[in-house]
Design an enzyme around this catalytic site. Structure first.
Site, PDB file in Angstrom:
ATOM      1  N   ASP A 272      16.395  19.524  13.196  1.00 41.39           N
ATOM      2  CA  ASP A 272      16.064  18.730  14.259  1.00 41.39           C
ATOM      3  C   ASP A 272      16.705  19.225  15.573  1.00 41.39           C
ATOM      4  O   ASP A 272      16.517  19.621  16.638  1.00 41.39           O
ATOM      5  CB  ASP A 272      15.611  17.406  14.328  1.00 41.39           C
TER       6      ASP A 272
ATOM      7  N   GLU B 161       9.525  22.547   5.017  1.00 38.97           N
ATOM      8  CA  GLU B 161       9.635  20.944   5.221  1.00 38.97           C
ATOM      9  C   GLU B 161      10.610  20.348   4.028  1.00 38.97           C
ATOM     10  O   GLU B 161      10.460  21.049   2.797  1.00 38.97           O
ATOM     11  CB  GLU B 161       8.567  20.298   5.376  1.00 38.97           C
ATOM     12  N   HIS B 162      11.515  19.611   4.492  1.00 41.85           N
ATOM     13  CA  HIS B 162      12.453  19.117   3.312  1.00 41.85           C
ATOM     14  C   HIS B 162      13.201  20.089   2.581  1.00 41.85           C
ATOM     15  O   HIS B 162      13.637  19.980   1.634  1.00 41.85           O
ATOM     16  CB  HIS B 162      11.629  18.530   2.320  1.00 41.85           C
ATOM     17  N   THR B 163      13.707  21.139   3.354  1.00 41.95           N
ATOM     18  CA  THR B 163      14.311  22.226   3.011  1.00 41.95           C
ATOM     19  C   THR B 163      15.812  22.234   3.459  1.00 41.95           C
ATOM     20  O   THR B 163      16.613  22.776   2.868  1.00 41.95           O
ATOM     21  CB  THR B 163      13.603  23.652   2.937  1.00 41.95           C
ATOM     22  N   ASP B 164      15.806  21.873   4.708  1.00 47.96           N
ATOM     23  CA  ASP B 164      17.077  22.003   5.413  1.00 47.96           C
ATOM     24  C   ASP B 164      18.451  21.225   4.475  1.00 47.96           C
ATOM     25  O   ASP B 164      19.306  21.966   4.394  1.00 47.96           O
ATOM     26  CB  ASP B 164      17.099  21.539   6.724  1.00 47.96           C
TER      27      ASP B 164
ATOM     28  N   SER C 272      12.098  13.103  18.596  1.00 53.45           N
ATOM     29  CA  SER C 272      12.467  12.445  19.825  1.00 53.45           C
ATOM     30  C   SER C 272      14.190  11.917  19.548  1.00 53.45           C
ATOM     31  O   SER C 272      14.707  12.011  20.819  1.00 53.45           O
ATOM     32  CB  SER C 272      11.663  11.026  20.108  1.00 53.45           C
ATOM     33  N   SER C 273      14.406  11.551  18.734  1.00 53.20           N
ATOM     34  CA  SER C 273      16.008  11.325  18.571  1.00 53.20           C
ATOM     35  C   SER C 273      16.841  12.561  18.694  1.00 53.20           C
ATOM     36  O   SER C 273      17.900  12.328  19.482  1.00 53.20           O
ATOM     37  CB  SER C 273      16.061  10.461  17.249  1.00 53.20           C
TER      38      SER C 273
ATOM     39  N   TYR D  31      13.112   8.629   2.642  1.00 45.73           N
ATOM     40  CA  TYR D  31      13.732  10.043   3.058  1.00 45.73           C
ATOM     41  C   TYR D  31      14.893  10.331   2.301  1.00 45.73           C
ATOM     42  O   TYR D  31      15.329  11.185   1.526  1.00 45.73           O
ATOM     43  CB  TYR D  31      14.065  10.058   4.523  1.00 45.73           C
TER      44      TYR D  31
ATOM     45  N   GLY E 232       7.581  12.041  14.770  1.00 49.61           N
ATOM     46  CA  GLY E 232       7.861  13.167  13.956  1.00 49.61           C
ATOM     47  C   GLY E 232       8.177  14.387  14.601  1.00 49.61           C
ATOM     48  O   GLY E 232       8.227  15.442  14.227  1.00 49.61           O
TER      49      GLY E 232
END
Ligand code: GLA
Length: 394
Positions: free
Chosen positions: A179, A35-38, A128-129, A229, A125
Protein backbone atom coordinates in the site's frame (compact mmCIF):
# COMPACT_ATOMS: atom_id res chain seq x y z
CA UNK A 1 -11.95 20.03 -1.12
CA UNK A 2 -9.99 22.16 -3.56
CA UNK A 3 -6.56 23.26 -2.36
CA UNK A 4 -7.64 26.92 -2.20
CA UNK A 5 -10.49 25.95 0.11
CA UNK A 6 -8.28 23.83 2.37
CA UNK A 7 -5.85 26.74 2.68
CA UNK A 8 -8.68 29.09 3.68
CA UNK A 9 -9.91 26.59 6.24
CA UNK A 10 -6.32 26.27 7.52
CA UNK A 11 -6.12 30.02 8.19
CA UNK A 12 -9.54 30.00 9.82
CA UNK A 13 -8.35 27.31 12.26
CA UNK A 14 -4.75 28.34 12.89
CA UNK A 15 -4.80 32.06 11.99
CA UNK A 16 -2.12 33.84 9.97
CA UNK A 17 -1.91 34.26 6.21
CA UNK A 18 -1.64 31.80 3.36
CA UNK A 19 1.85 32.98 2.52
CA UNK A 20 3.96 30.21 4.04
CA UNK A 21 1.60 27.31 3.48
CA UNK A 22 2.93 24.14 1.86
CA UNK A 23 0.86 21.42 0.26
CA UNK A 24 1.73 17.69 0.10
CA UNK A 25 -0.37 14.97 -1.39
CA UNK A 26 -0.27 11.17 -1.59
CA UNK A 27 -2.91 8.84 -3.05
CA UNK A 28 -4.82 5.71 -2.11
CA UNK A 29 -4.38 2.62 -4.24
CA UNK A 30 -6.33 -0.14 -5.87
CA UNK A 31 -4.63 -3.50 -6.16
CA UNK A 32 -5.42 -5.02 -9.56
CA UNK A 33 -4.19 -8.50 -8.62
CA UNK A 34 -1.70 -10.17 -6.24
CA UNK A 35 -3.52 -10.25 -2.92
CA UNK A 36 -1.91 -11.35 0.34
CA UNK A 37 1.30 -11.97 -1.55
CA UNK A 38 3.34 -8.96 -0.37
CA UNK A 39 4.21 -10.31 3.07
CA UNK A 40 5.06 -13.63 1.41
CA UNK A 41 7.78 -11.99 -0.68
CA UNK A 42 5.72 -12.24 -3.85
CA UNK A 43 4.50 -9.96 -6.63
CA UNK A 44 1.72 -7.41 -6.33
CA UNK A 45 0.18 -5.21 -9.02
CA UNK A 46 -1.35 -2.06 -7.52
CA UNK A 47 -2.15 1.29 -9.12
CA UNK A 48 -2.25 4.67 -7.36
CA UNK A 49 -5.62 6.44 -7.50
CA UNK A 50 -6.62 10.08 -7.92
CA UNK A 51 -8.35 9.84 -4.53
CA UNK A 52 -5.73 11.08 -2.06
CA UNK A 53 -4.78 12.68 1.23
CA UNK A 54 -3.84 16.34 0.94
CA UNK A 55 -2.02 17.96 3.84
CA UNK A 56 -1.57 21.69 4.15
CA UNK A 57 1.33 22.51 6.45
CA UNK A 58 3.05 25.46 8.08
CA UNK A 59 6.26 25.19 10.06
CA UNK A 60 6.35 26.50 13.61
CA UNK A 61 9.24 27.87 15.63
CA UNK A 62 8.67 25.54 18.61
CA UNK A 63 8.38 21.76 19.13
CA UNK A 64 4.60 21.55 18.86
CA UNK A 65 2.70 19.63 16.19
CA UNK A 66 -0.98 20.47 15.79
CA UNK A 67 -3.22 18.28 13.64
CA UNK A 68 -6.72 18.63 12.36
CA UNK A 69 -8.81 17.11 9.56
CA UNK A 70 -11.37 18.98 7.47
CA UNK A 71 -14.07 16.45 8.36
CA UNK A 72 -13.35 16.01 12.09
CA UNK A 73 -13.86 18.38 15.00
CA UNK A 74 -10.96 17.26 17.14
CA UNK A 75 -7.68 19.17 17.13
CA UNK A 76 -4.68 17.19 18.38
CA UNK A 77 -1.70 18.87 19.96
CA UNK A 78 1.54 16.94 20.38
CA UNK A 79 5.14 17.63 21.31
CA UNK A 80 8.08 16.42 19.27
CA UNK A 81 9.90 15.16 22.38
CA UNK A 82 7.00 12.93 23.47
CA UNK A 83 6.22 11.22 20.18
CA UNK A 84 6.23 7.75 21.70
CA UNK A 85 3.08 8.51 23.67
CA UNK A 86 0.35 9.01 21.08
CA UNK A 87 -0.23 5.39 20.03
CA UNK A 88 -3.76 5.17 21.37
CA UNK A 89 -5.21 8.24 19.70
CA UNK A 90 -8.38 7.49 17.78
CA UNK A 91 -7.26 9.92 15.08
CA UNK A 92 -3.75 11.29 14.63
CA UNK A 93 -1.81 8.15 15.54
CA UNK A 94 -0.71 7.54 11.94
CA UNK A 95 0.71 11.05 11.63
CA UNK A 96 2.43 11.05 15.02
CA UNK A 97 3.58 7.48 14.46
CA UNK A 98 5.31 8.60 11.27
CA UNK A 99 6.97 11.46 13.16
CA UNK A 100 8.08 9.01 15.88
CA UNK A 101 9.53 6.45 13.46
CA UNK A 102 11.35 9.15 11.50
CA UNK A 103 12.78 10.69 14.66
CA UNK A 104 14.12 7.26 15.67
CA UNK A 105 15.82 7.12 12.27
CA UNK A 106 17.53 10.47 12.85
CA UNK A 107 15.19 12.85 11.04
CA UNK A 108 14.81 16.24 12.69
CA UNK A 109 11.05 16.51 13.24
CA UNK A 110 10.05 20.15 12.82
CA UNK A 111 7.06 21.53 14.79
CA UNK A 112 4.18 22.43 12.47
CA UNK A 113 0.45 23.08 12.09
CA UNK A 114 -1.29 20.62 9.77
CA UNK A 115 -4.68 20.32 8.14
CA UNK A 116 -5.63 17.03 6.43
CA UNK A 117 -8.21 16.57 3.72
CA UNK A 118 -9.02 13.06 2.51
CA UNK A 119 -10.82 11.87 -0.56
CA UNK A 120 -9.92 8.20 -0.06
CA UNK A 121 -12.89 6.51 1.64
CA UNK A 122 -11.94 5.43 5.18
CA UNK A 123 -11.94 1.74 6.00
CA UNK A 124 -12.75 0.91 2.39
CA UNK A 125 -9.67 -1.10 1.55
CA UNK A 126 -8.22 1.61 -0.72
CA UNK A 127 -5.34 2.40 1.64
CA UNK A 128 -6.52 5.63 3.18
CA UNK A 129 -3.97 5.01 5.94
CA UNK A 130 -1.05 4.63 3.53
CA UNK A 131 -2.10 7.91 1.89
CA UNK A 132 -1.91 9.67 5.26
CA UNK A 133 1.38 8.00 6.13
CA UNK A 134 3.21 8.75 2.90
CA UNK A 135 2.01 12.37 2.61
CA UNK A 136 3.04 12.96 6.24
CA UNK A 137 6.43 11.29 5.83
CA UNK A 138 7.14 13.32 2.70
CA UNK A 139 6.25 16.53 4.52
CA UNK A 140 8.48 15.80 7.54
CA UNK A 141 11.33 14.64 5.29
CA UNK A 142 11.08 17.81 3.21
CA UNK A 143 11.18 20.01 6.34
CA UNK A 144 14.08 17.96 7.75
CA UNK A 145 16.04 18.43 4.52
CA UNK A 146 15.39 22.18 4.51
CA UNK A 147 16.54 22.51 8.11
CA UNK A 148 19.72 20.54 7.45
CA UNK A 149 20.40 22.08 4.05
CA UNK A 150 20.07 18.73 2.23
CA UNK A 151 19.50 19.34 -1.46
CA UNK A 152 18.68 15.83 -2.76
CA UNK A 153 15.03 15.04 -3.41
CA UNK A 154 13.25 12.91 -0.83
CA UNK A 155 13.63 9.17 -1.49
CA UNK A 156 10.05 8.01 -1.95
CA UNK A 157 10.82 4.32 -1.46
CA UNK A 158 12.17 5.22 1.97
CA UNK A 159 8.93 7.10 2.67
CA UNK A 160 7.01 3.91 1.82
CA UNK A 161 9.19 1.85 4.16
CA UNK A 162 8.69 4.40 6.95
CA UNK A 163 4.94 4.12 6.41
CA UNK A 164 5.04 0.34 6.68
CA UNK A 165 7.23 0.44 9.79
CA UNK A 166 4.79 2.85 11.41
CA UNK A 167 1.84 0.52 10.76
CA UNK A 168 3.84 -2.44 12.07
CA UNK A 169 5.44 -0.88 15.12
CA UNK A 170 3.28 2.08 16.11
CA UNK A 171 -0.21 1.06 15.00
CA UNK A 172 0.11 -2.71 15.56
CA UNK A 173 -0.85 -3.84 12.05
CA UNK A 174 1.55 -6.33 10.55
CA UNK A 175 0.96 -5.19 6.94
CA UNK A 176 3.27 -5.70 3.95
CA UNK A 177 4.80 -2.99 1.76
CA UNK A 178 2.26 -2.86 -1.09
CA UNK A 179 0.00 0.00 0.00
CA UNK A 180 2.69 2.46 0.99
CA UNK A 181 4.79 1.61 -2.06
CA UNK A 182 1.87 2.25 -4.41
CA UNK A 183 1.04 5.50 -2.66
CA UNK A 184 4.65 6.69 -2.87
CA UNK A 185 5.65 5.40 -6.31
CA UNK A 186 2.47 5.26 -8.43
CA UNK A 187 2.24 6.77 -11.89
CA UNK A 188 -0.85 7.90 -13.75
CA UNK A 189 -2.20 5.31 -16.22
CA UNK A 190 0.17 2.66 -14.89
CA UNK A 191 0.14 -0.16 -12.39
CA UNK A 192 3.28 -1.23 -10.53
CA UNK A 193 4.51 -4.78 -10.80
CA UNK A 194 6.45 -4.95 -7.54
CA UNK A 195 8.62 -7.77 -6.28
CA UNK A 196 8.09 -7.41 -2.54
CA UNK A 197 11.23 -9.37 -1.73
CA UNK A 198 13.67 -7.10 -3.51
CA UNK A 199 11.51 -3.96 -4.06
CA UNK A 200 12.46 -4.12 -7.74
CA UNK A 201 9.54 -2.80 -9.72
CA UNK A 202 8.27 -2.18 -13.21
CA UNK A 203 5.64 0.37 -14.27
CA UNK A 204 3.19 -1.33 -16.62
CA UNK A 205 0.80 0.81 -18.73
CA UNK A 206 -2.80 0.10 -17.76
CA UNK A 207 -4.16 0.31 -21.26
CA UNK A 208 -7.60 -1.18 -21.04
CA UNK A 209 -8.92 -0.31 -24.51
CA UNK A 210 -12.70 0.09 -24.39
CA UNK A 211 -12.82 -0.87 -20.70
CA UNK A 212 -12.90 1.08 -17.46
CA UNK A 213 -11.85 0.26 -13.92
CA UNK A 214 -14.90 0.40 -11.68
CA UNK A 215 -14.36 0.18 -7.94
CA UNK A 216 -17.35 -0.95 -5.90
CA UNK A 217 -17.40 -0.12 -2.20
CA UNK A 218 -19.40 -2.69 -0.18
CA UNK A 219 -19.67 -0.15 2.65
CA UNK A 220 -18.89 -2.99 4.98
CA UNK A 221 -16.01 -1.55 6.95
CA UNK A 222 -13.00 -3.75 7.14
CA UNK A 223 -10.73 -3.45 10.08
CA UNK A 224 -7.16 -4.34 9.26
CA UNK A 225 -6.32 -4.41 12.95
CA UNK A 226 -8.70 -7.33 13.16
CA UNK A 227 -6.86 -10.42 14.20
CA UNK A 228 -7.66 -12.23 10.94
CA UNK A 229 -4.95 -10.43 8.96
CA UNK A 230 -2.23 -11.34 11.43
CA UNK A 231 -3.66 -14.86 11.65
CA UNK A 232 -3.22 -15.34 7.89
CA UNK A 233 0.37 -14.20 8.20
CA UNK A 234 1.11 -16.82 10.85
CA UNK A 235 -0.55 -19.50 8.74
CA UNK A 236 1.77 -18.60 5.86
CA UNK A 237 4.77 -18.77 8.20
CA UNK A 238 3.61 -22.22 9.31
CA UNK A 239 3.43 -23.31 5.66
CA UNK A 240 7.01 -22.14 5.05
CA UNK A 241 8.20 -24.04 8.12
CA UNK A 242 6.55 -27.25 6.90
CA UNK A 243 7.85 -26.90 3.32
CA UNK A 244 11.39 -26.26 4.59
CA UNK A 245 11.57 -29.92 5.59
CA UNK A 246 11.76 -30.82 1.90
CA UNK A 247 13.01 -27.49 0.48
CA UNK A 248 15.47 -26.18 3.10
CA UNK A 249 16.58 -23.39 0.76
CA UNK A 250 13.26 -21.50 0.79
CA UNK A 251 12.75 -18.41 2.94
CA UNK A 252 9.19 -17.48 1.95
CA UNK A 253 6.26 -18.78 -0.10
CA UNK A 254 7.40 -16.73 -3.08
CA UNK A 255 10.34 -19.15 -3.35
CA UNK A 256 7.93 -22.01 -4.13
CA UNK A 257 6.76 -22.46 -7.74
CA UNK A 258 3.35 -24.00 -8.47
CA UNK A 259 5.14 -27.14 -9.74
CA UNK A 260 7.19 -27.54 -6.57
CA UNK A 261 4.10 -26.85 -4.50
CA UNK A 262 2.20 -29.66 -6.20
CA UNK A 263 5.13 -32.00 -5.68
CA UNK A 264 5.55 -31.27 -1.98
CA UNK A 265 2.27 -29.86 -0.68
CA UNK A 266 1.48 -32.98 1.30
CA UNK A 267 4.22 -32.21 3.81
CA UNK A 268 1.89 -29.47 5.04
CA UNK A 269 -0.23 -31.57 7.33
CA UNK A 270 -2.70 -28.93 8.45
CA UNK A 271 -5.31 -28.59 5.71
CA UNK A 272 -6.09 -24.94 6.44
CA UNK A 273 -2.41 -24.01 6.25
CA UNK A 274 -2.11 -25.96 2.98
CA UNK A 275 -5.03 -24.03 1.48
CA UNK A 276 -3.52 -20.69 2.49
CA UNK A 277 -0.21 -21.62 0.88
CA UNK A 278 -1.93 -22.82 -2.29
CA UNK A 279 -3.60 -19.44 -2.67
CA UNK A 280 -0.34 -17.54 -2.25
CA UNK A 281 1.71 -19.72 -4.62
CA UNK A 282 -0.85 -19.53 -7.44
CA UNK A 283 -1.71 -15.88 -6.82
CA UNK A 284 1.92 -14.89 -7.35
CA UNK A 285 1.87 -16.83 -10.62
CA UNK A 286 -1.34 -15.02 -11.63
CA UNK A 287 0.41 -11.65 -11.26
CA UNK A 288 3.12 -12.73 -13.68
CA UNK A 289 0.49 -14.00 -16.14
CA UNK A 290 -1.59 -10.84 -15.76
CA UNK A 291 1.31 -8.59 -16.66
CA UNK A 292 2.09 -10.79 -19.66
CA UNK A 293 -1.55 -10.59 -20.77
CA UNK A 294 -1.69 -6.81 -20.37
CA UNK A 295 1.53 -6.38 -22.31
CA UNK A 296 -0.17 -8.25 -25.17
CA UNK A 297 -3.31 -6.12 -24.78
CA UNK A 298 -5.17 -9.27 -23.83
CA UNK A 299 -7.68 -7.72 -21.41
CA UNK A 300 -9.89 -10.78 -21.57
CA UNK A 301 -7.23 -13.10 -20.10
CA UNK A 302 -6.43 -10.49 -17.47
CA UNK A 303 -10.12 -10.48 -16.50
CA UNK A 304 -10.14 -14.26 -16.15
CA UNK A 305 -7.10 -14.12 -13.88
CA UNK A 306 -8.88 -11.52 -11.72
CA UNK A 307 -11.87 -13.85 -11.43
CA UNK A 308 -9.61 -16.76 -10.46
CA UNK A 309 -7.95 -14.54 -7.86
CA UNK A 310 -11.27 -13.75 -6.20
CA UNK A 311 -12.33 -17.38 -6.17
CA UNK A 312 -9.06 -18.37 -4.54
CA UNK A 313 -9.37 -15.60 -1.91
CA UNK A 314 -12.90 -16.84 -1.23
CA UNK A 315 -12.30 -20.60 -1.14
CA UNK A 316 -8.66 -21.04 -0.12
CA UNK A 317 -7.59 -17.91 1.72
CA UNK A 318 -11.08 -17.25 3.13
CA UNK A 319 -10.88 -13.48 3.41
CA UNK A 320 -13.86 -12.38 1.31
CA UNK A 321 -17.07 -12.64 3.35
CA UNK A 322 -20.72 -12.31 2.28
CA UNK A 323 -20.61 -8.70 1.15
CA UNK A 324 -17.58 -8.97 -1.14
CA UNK A 325 -18.88 -12.25 -2.57
CA UNK A 326 -22.33 -10.73 -3.21
CA UNK A 327 -20.76 -7.76 -5.00
CA UNK A 328 -18.64 -10.01 -7.20
CA UNK A 329 -21.55 -12.37 -7.94
CA UNK A 330 -23.71 -9.44 -9.03
CA UNK A 331 -20.89 -8.02 -11.15
CA UNK A 332 -20.42 -11.31 -12.95
CA UNK A 333 -24.07 -11.26 -14.04
CA UNK A 334 -23.37 -8.22 -16.23
CA UNK A 335 -22.30 -9.13 -19.74
CA UNK A 336 -19.87 -6.23 -20.01
CA UNK A 337 -17.91 -7.30 -16.91
CA UNK A 338 -14.50 -8.62 -17.98
CA UNK A 339 -13.17 -9.40 -14.50
CA UNK A 340 -14.19 -8.86 -10.88
CA UNK A 341 -12.44 -9.43 -7.58
CA UNK A 342 -12.01 -8.11 -4.07
CA UNK A 343 -9.09 -5.72 -3.58
CA UNK A 344 -7.00 -5.10 -0.45
CA UNK A 345 -7.06 -7.10 2.75
CA UNK A 346 -10.65 -8.34 2.42
CA UNK A 347 -13.37 -8.92 5.04
CA UNK A 348 -15.22 -5.93 3.55
CA UNK A 349 -13.94 -2.92 1.67
CA UNK A 350 -13.99 -2.77 -2.13
CA UNK A 351 -14.04 -4.85 -5.28
CA UNK A 352 -12.19 -3.89 -8.45
CA UNK A 353 -13.88 -4.57 -11.78
CA UNK A 354 -12.88 -4.28 -15.40
CA UNK A 355 -16.02 -3.25 -17.25
CA UNK A 356 -16.71 -2.43 -20.92
CA UNK A 357 -17.19 1.32 -21.15
CA UNK A 358 -20.63 0.98 -22.72
CA UNK A 359 -21.78 -1.26 -19.84
CA UNK A 360 -20.63 0.95 -16.96
CA UNK A 361 -24.02 2.61 -16.37
CA UNK A 362 -25.82 -0.71 -16.47
CA UNK A 363 -23.17 -2.16 -14.12
CA UNK A 364 -23.63 0.56 -11.52
CA UNK A 365 -27.41 0.35 -11.65
CA UNK A 366 -27.87 -3.40 -11.63
CA UNK A 367 -24.99 -4.40 -9.38
CA UNK A 368 -26.03 -1.69 -6.91
CA UNK A 369 -29.62 -2.92 -6.86
CA UNK A 370 -28.75 -6.62 -6.61
CA UNK A 371 -26.18 -5.98 -3.90
CA UNK A 372 -28.59 -3.96 -1.77
CA UNK A 373 -31.25 -6.63 -2.13
CA UNK A 374 -28.83 -9.27 -0.86
CA UNK A 375 -27.11 -7.34 1.92
CA UNK A 376 -29.27 -4.36 2.86
CA UNK A 377 -26.25 -2.10 2.35
CA UNK A 378 -26.07 0.78 -0.13
CA UNK A 379 -22.81 0.54 -2.09
CA UNK A 380 -20.77 3.30 -3.71
CA UNK A 381 -19.13 3.12 -7.13
CA UNK A 382 -16.08 4.98 -8.41
CA UNK A 383 -15.30 4.90 -12.11
CA UNK A 384 -11.74 5.19 -11.28
CA UNK A 385 -8.78 6.96 -12.77
CA UNK A 386 -5.24 6.16 -11.79
CA UNK A 387 -2.99 8.93 -10.51
CA UNK A 388 0.56 9.81 -9.52
CA UNK A 389 2.38 8.91 -6.31
CA UNK A 390 3.11 11.30 -3.47
CA UNK A 391 4.60 14.75 -4.13
CA UNK A 392 4.65 18.35 -2.96
CA UNK A 393 2.20 20.51 -4.89
CA UNK A 394 3.77 23.85 -5.72
C1 GLA B 1 -3.53 -4.82 3.14
C2 GLA B 1 -2.08 -4.69 3.56
C3 GLA B 1 -1.15 -5.00 2.39
C4 GLA B 1 -1.51 -6.32 1.74
C5 GLA B 1 -3.01 -6.42 1.46
C6 GLA B 1 -3.44 -7.78 0.98
O1 GLA B 1 -3.85 -3.84 2.19
O2 GLA B 1 -1.81 -3.40 4.04
O3 GLA B 1 0.18 -4.98 2.83
O4 GLA B 1 -1.08 -7.39 2.51
O5 GLA B 1 -3.78 -6.11 2.62
O6 GLA B 1 -2.91 -8.01 -0.29
Amino acid sequence: MEIAEIKKEFCRIYGGSEENLRVFRSPGRVNMIGEHTDYNGGYVFPAALKMATTVVARKRQDNVIRLKATDLDVLIEAETDKLDSYRDLEWGNYQLGIAYVMQQKGYDIVGCDLLYDDTVPHGGGLSSSAAIEVSTALMFATFNNEKKGIKEPVNMIEMALIGQKTENEYCGVNCGIMDQFASAMGKENHAIMLDCNTLKYKLVPLELGDCKIVIANTKKKHSLGASKYNERRSECDAAVEALKKVMPEITCLADVSPEKFEEYKNVIENETVRKRAEHVVYEIDRVVKSVEALEKNDICSFGKLMDASHNSLRDLYEVTGDELDAMVDEARKIKGTVGSRMTGAGFGGCTVNIVKENAVDEFIEKVGKGYTEKTGLVPEFYVSETGDGGCEIK
